[in-house]
Scaffold this motif. Sequence first.
Motif, PDB file in Angstrom:
ATOM      1  N   LEU A 198       0.860  -1.185   0.000  1.00 46.62           N
ATOM      2  CA  LEU A 198       0.000   0.000   0.000  1.00 46.62           C
ATOM      3  C   LEU A 198       0.897   1.237   0.000  1.00 46.62           C
ATOM      4  N   TYR A 199       0.599   2.181  -0.893  1.00 50.67           N
ATOM      5  CA  TYR A 199       1.412   3.394  -1.038  1.00 50.67           C
ATOM      6  C   TYR A 199       0.655   4.617  -0.530  1.00 50.67           C
ATOM      7  N   HIS A 200       1.413   5.549   0.042  1.00 55.06           N
ATOM      8  CA  HIS A 200       0.880   6.866   0.389  1.00 55.06           C
ATOM      9  C   HIS A 200       1.237   7.830  -0.735  1.00 55.06           C
ATOM     10  N   VAL A 201       0.255   8.627  -1.143  1.00 52.54           N
ATOM     11  CA  VAL A 201       0.456   9.574  -2.230  1.00 52.54           C
ATOM     12  C   VAL A 201       0.227  10.984  -1.686  1.00 52.54           C
ATOM     13  N   THR A 202       1.262  11.804  -1.701  1.00 59.23           N
ATOM     14  CA  THR A 202       1.174  13.176  -1.207  1.00 59.23           C
ATOM     15  C   THR A 202       0.711  14.102  -2.328  1.00 59.23           C
ATOM     16  N   ASN A 203      -0.364  14.842  -2.069  1.00 57.13           N
ATOM     17  CA  ASN A 203      -0.902  15.807  -3.037  1.00 57.13           C
ATOM     18  C   ASN A 203      -0.823  17.212  -2.454  1.00 57.13           C
ATOM     19  N   MET A 204      -0.401  18.158  -3.262  1.00 59.75           N
ATOM     20  CA  MET A 204      -0.213  19.520  -2.787  1.00 59.75           C
ATOM     21  C   MET A 204      -1.529  20.299  -2.704  1.00 59.75           C
ATOM     22  N   SER A 205      -2.444  20.056  -3.632  1.00 58.87           N
ATOM     23  CA  SER A 205      -3.657  20.873  -3.711  1.00 58.87           C
ATOM     24  C   SER A 205      -4.911  20.137  -3.277  1.00 58.87           C
ATOM     25  N   ARG A 207      -6.539  16.346  -1.033  1.00 56.35           N
ATOM     26  CA  ARG A 207      -6.251  15.408   0.053  1.00 56.35           C
ATOM     27  C   ARG A 207      -5.275  14.340  -0.401  1.00 56.35           C
ATOM     28  N   ASP A 208      -4.418  13.905   0.517  1.00 53.17           N
ATOM     29  CA  ASP A 208      -3.512  12.805   0.217  1.00 53.17           C
ATOM     30  C   ASP A 208      -4.312  11.537  -0.080  1.00 53.17           C
ATOM     31  N   GLU A 209      -3.677  10.631  -0.801  1.00 52.19           N
ATOM     32  CA  GLU A 209      -4.358   9.412  -1.223  1.00 52.19           C
ATOM     33  C   GLU A 209      -3.537   8.190  -0.848  1.00 52.19           C
ATOM     34  N   GLU A 210      -4.148   7.043  -1.042  1.00 51.83           N
ATOM     35  CA  GLU A 210      -3.451   5.770  -0.938  1.00 51.83           C
ATOM     36  C   GLU A 210      -3.677   5.006  -2.231  1.00 51.83           C
ATOM     37  N   SER A 211      -2.698   4.199  -2.599  1.00 52.24           N
ATOM     38  CA  SER A 211      -2.815   3.478  -3.869  1.00 52.24           C
ATOM     39  C   SER A 211      -2.225   2.078  -3.744  1.00 52.24           C
ATOM     40  N   ALA A 212      -2.654   1.220  -4.645  1.00 52.55           N
ATOM     41  CA  ALA A 212      -2.142  -0.148  -4.735  1.00 52.55           C
ATOM     42  C   ALA A 212      -2.406  -0.653  -6.137  1.00 52.55           C
TER      43      ALA A 212
END
Length: 309
Positions: A198-205, A207-212
Amino acid sequence: MDTISIKGIRPLNSTSSIDGFPSIFGVLHVDVQVSVSHAQSVQEVNNIVDYQQLIHRVRYVVEQRCNQVRIVEELLQEVCEAILHMPDVYSIHADIHVRQENMGVDEVVFSATRDNESDVFSEPNKASLAAAEASTHVKAGVQQHNQHEDDILDNPLVFKHAIISLISNRQDSEHAFRSAIVSLDTIKGNQVVGISPLYHVTNMSTRDEESAVISLSTSMTDSELVDLVEDISQDLGVEMHVVQMNDPVAQRSTVLYPHAMQTAAILAPWLDIEADASCNNDPVSYLLAMAPDANNVGVLTDSWILGEI
């Protein structure tokens, strides 16, 4: 409970060795019991038992895993796990006959028995644990896609290899992802064969996300799988895409979601489960290095699939 037993399933030409064994497998025998208590007719019994899927799962484990497992018992475990979470299967017994001439005997038999009411093995594999979770979100879409099945005797199925991405900014992303995996894996003709960390995805503008990313062996056509994934995506509120389909018979790969080639949130977990993967003839490792968001993704956990199921 009304049941039928399917006995003596074994892949042909099992010629791989395990952990230094000097000779080849003699026989891999698999006996499966399936509940048919809810069937109203002989035709419904035939529909319950997906023989092609059953045989494919046994064959896949043997062909893909026999040279990677450390001991014979581990291969038995994976055979049992691959079969046990198929719909209506509640018991499986597997034997591996291994030739052992160096020990002064013709062969040694390794056995394992599993059912849905006990847990003989302490470390079941990830895909099987995911498939044990009850999914109530996508029944309508699943039933719709199960209505159309090929006659496996007259029209042997061709199994393709699909890469499917999952992205979500929900607080319960892990739970939603597990439900999506269950929904895909329990469709006849489908088998989840790989699950990324499971990955954490940082977004600047936003909400942060998670991906797989998951890899799927499927007998569905490209359009059928895309439709199914869209149904699951809408019902769970998760962004899902069929990224690529590989057809081993036609020796052709089809990119169905080109945006993935520039999205590290998809490329990074994909690379984790397929180190030599390529997309549109470009190595995924190269695409990840060039992705504009490459610095915004990182592994959150590699054991998320084992979470509260």
